[in-house]
Design a protein around this motif. Sequence first.
Motif: not given
Length: 175
Positions: A25-32, A136-138
């Motif tokens: 989930l942290g990777g998704v946030v960083c990528l976006m 939110l999921a994190l």
Amino acid sequence: MTVDRATRVLRKVFFTAVALVSLFLGGVVCLMCQVLAGRDAPTYRVEGHVTAHERGALPVGGNEDAVSHSIAVDAGGRQYRVTAVDSGLDLPPGQPVTLDVSTADGGIAYLHAGGGVVDLRSGVVRPVLLIIASLLALGAVYFGAVRLNVYPPVATWLALTLGAMLAPVAVFVRV
């Protein structure tokens, strides 16, 4: 196997699962965040002319009549190719154009031709929605981990603080 040992094994497995889900989930946030930073990155201008133009049918959002335009641009020996569903790209070969090229990824942000400007950047809605959903999921994962006593609350806040500090660094190191 005793109940105490089973609990310890379950906690280790759950701890690993929480760590992996948090990393994802942290990777998704960083990528976006990276996508948004690249979208609004500085640009430089390149002048050239259209060398080829193609039209094609491209069904978009249920609209079977949508027409895509693909143009090839020669800009000082470098070739660029642009495809979009925009009537502003209906340019004849030989038409002089100016491209605003992103310094982040080398993609074309804007195309200027004959007094008109075509915005070729990606939208912001999907990245922002993915950032909100991931955060939110994190939060839910960490809340569940604290409620099940897998992480002590101090470790959770430390992990969130460390992630908040490292995410911008990871994003802007690439840019």
